[in-house]
Write an enzyme that holds these catalytic residues in place. Structure first.
Site, PDB file in Angstrom:
ATOM      1  N   ILE A 201      36.383  36.855  32.473  1.00  0.00           N
ATOM      2  CA  ILE A 201      35.219  36.616  33.346  1.00  0.00           C
ATOM      3  C   ILE A 201      34.024  36.297  32.465  1.00  0.00           C
ATOM      4  O   ILE A 201      33.652  37.096  31.607  1.00  0.00           O
ATOM      5  CB  ILE A 201      34.893  37.857  34.195  1.00  0.00           C
ATOM      6  CG1 ILE A 201      36.107  38.304  35.019  1.00  0.00           C
ATOM      7  CG2 ILE A 201      33.715  37.582  35.126  1.00  0.00           C
ATOM      8  CD1 ILE A 201      35.963  39.690  35.583  1.00  0.00           C
ATOM      9  N   HIS A 202      33.427  35.108  32.677  1.00  0.00           N
ATOM     10  CA  HIS A 202      32.262  34.777  31.865  1.00  0.00           C
ATOM     11  C   HIS A 202      31.278  33.833  32.542  1.00  0.00           C
ATOM     12  O   HIS A 202      30.140  33.710  32.094  1.00  0.00           O
ATOM     13  CB  HIS A 202      32.688  34.156  30.530  1.00  0.00           C
ATOM     14  CG  HIS A 202      33.084  32.713  30.636  1.00  0.00           C
ATOM     15  ND1 HIS A 202      34.293  32.308  31.121  1.00  0.00           N
ATOM     16  CD2 HIS A 202      32.401  31.576  30.327  1.00  0.00           C
ATOM     17  CE1 HIS A 202      34.349  30.989  31.105  1.00  0.00           C
ATOM     18  NE2 HIS A 202      33.217  30.519  30.624  1.00  0.00           N
ATOM     19  N   ARG A 203      31.666  33.164  33.609  1.00  0.00           N
ATOM     20  CA  ARG A 203      30.783  32.146  34.190  1.00  0.00           C
ATOM     21  C   ARG A 203      29.605  32.782  34.926  1.00  0.00           C
ATOM     22  O   ARG A 203      29.717  33.840  35.535  1.00  0.00           O
ATOM     23  CB  ARG A 203      31.563  31.235  35.125  1.00  0.00           C
ATOM     24  CG  ARG A 203      32.473  30.279  34.370  1.00  0.00           C
ATOM     25  CD  ARG A 203      32.872  29.103  35.240  1.00  0.00           C
ATOM     26  NE  ARG A 203      33.769  28.216  34.493  1.00  0.00           N
ATOM     27  CZ  ARG A 203      33.415  27.041  33.992  1.00  0.00           C
ATOM     28  NH1 ARG A 203      32.188  26.598  34.167  1.00  0.00           N
ATOM     29  NH2 ARG A 203      34.287  26.304  33.335  1.00  0.00           N
TER      30      ARG A 203
END
Length: 361
Positions: A201-203
């Site tokens: 998860i990074h956006r």
């Protein structure tokens, strides 16, 4: 002939490796690392693992707001172009490094080459969408990974010097996945094959929303499976900022680790029961590894994986993510969506022909 390659993030370095191996058979390549991913585990280790030549220029830009980061890159890349006087500038994907390299080349009238052209999510709230659209419209040579990407360009009246060569990430996957199996073992992570979910998860649409992060991690906690999560620095910071760290710590099945190397990630992907991600690159690698993928976005630039039933888009605020993960059954992984694994070879040869025929540009 001289080509100046601009990269700076984890996915871009993955793509640079196979293309550089082929390109350097024909031309002199100058490699510029912007430093957009500045942590060693997020970027530097790739130069070791993937045998990427040491960058000729390391700009060390690091993290900043989109405008400041892109502006600093543009300034320093322009200086490199003045110094090196390349015959072309080569950029990858859709990051701030991509746009900065593209603008620098365009303003100095240097032919611009875009690898991974034509991708569209049609969500202009995503910075990546703006970056890829602008880059495509000022590029002189465009390498599309799929026929759908070629169609997207055609709809925008971009038809000249467009080539569907396949996906360089598939080249990289084929080259490196066997190496990953030899170099690493799941024992390092205390995992067993097909008995864990892999998550990334990074956006911004997820990390910049407390509601999104809360929904995602509550769903993870409801699962019976181990959720193995190499945690992006941005996500870690946001969990702390939103006061959600305790929820994660209470969940015995959520196993958080520092960012892993590219080869370690390939190993983890190949042996996962399923993958939950908001990363474009990981979506494709899941398909290459024949592993079901749940994408935490409302759209994807890799629509082919969804259309063939191997990837499913999930909005964690509107759907029960835990239930979707448990019920999702992928269909056919056998369709060659992304070429034959020889995209890099094709790209190198086309670049040489293009530069030979357009030396006046």
């Amino acid at each position: 002939m001289k080509v100046l390659t601009v990269a700076g993030t984890r996915p871009q370095l993955v793509k640079v490796a196979p293309v550089s191996r082929e390109l350097r058979k024909y031309v002199k390549e100058i490699l510029v690392n912007t430093g957009q991913h500045y942590d060693y585990n997020m970027a530097g280790i790739f130069f070791d693992e993937l045998h990427i030549p040491k960058p000729d220029y390391d700009l060390g830009i690091g993290s900043a707001s989109h405008g400041k980061q892109t502006g600093e890159m543009l300034k320093k890349i322009e200086e490199v172009i003045f110094q090196e006087k390349p015959d072309a500038v080569l950029v990858y994907g859709d990051t701030n490094s991509t746009l900065a390299g593209a603008l620098a080349a365009s303003k100095l009238h240097i032919p611009l080459i875009h690898v991974e052209a034509g991708l569209r999510s049609y969500n202009k709230k995503m910075p990546e969408e703006i970056n890829r659209v602008l880059t495509d419209h000022i590029s002189n040579l465009l390498f599309a990974p799929t026929e759908k990407a070629v169609e997207n360009l055609r709809k925008e009246s971009i038809i000249e010097n467009v080539f569907n060569v396949g996906d360089v990430m598939y080249d990289a996957f084929l080259y490196n996945s066997a190496l990953a199996e030899k170099k690493y073992s799941l024992k390092k992570f205390d995992l067993e094959s097909k008995k864990y979910l892999l998550a990334t998860i990074h956006r911004a649409e997820n990390t910049d929303s407390r509601e999104h992060l809360l929904a995602i991690f509550k769903s993870f906690a409801e699962l019976g499976d181990i959720v193995f999560l190499p945690l992006h620095p941005r996500t870690k910071h946001k969990l702390e900022e939103y006061g959600l760290t305790e929820i994660v710590q209470r969940a015995d099945n959520i196993k958080i680790v520092e960012p892993v190397s590219y080869l370690e990630m390939l190993l983890l992907e190949k042996h996962a029961k399923a993958i939950v991600t908001d990363s474009g690159g990981v979506q494709k690698e899941a398909y290459f590894a024949k592993v079901p993928c749940l994408t935490l976005r409302t759209e994807t630039e890799w629509v082919e994986t969804v259309e063939v039933g191997c990837n499913r888009l999930v909005n964690p605020l509107e759907e029960d993510l835990a239930k979707v993960i448990q019920q999702f059954q992928p269909t056919d992984f056998s369709i060659p969506l992304y070429g034959d694994g020889k995209a890099s070879e094709k790209i190198a040869k086309i670049i040489v022909n293009f530069l030979s025929e357009n030396s006046h540009l």
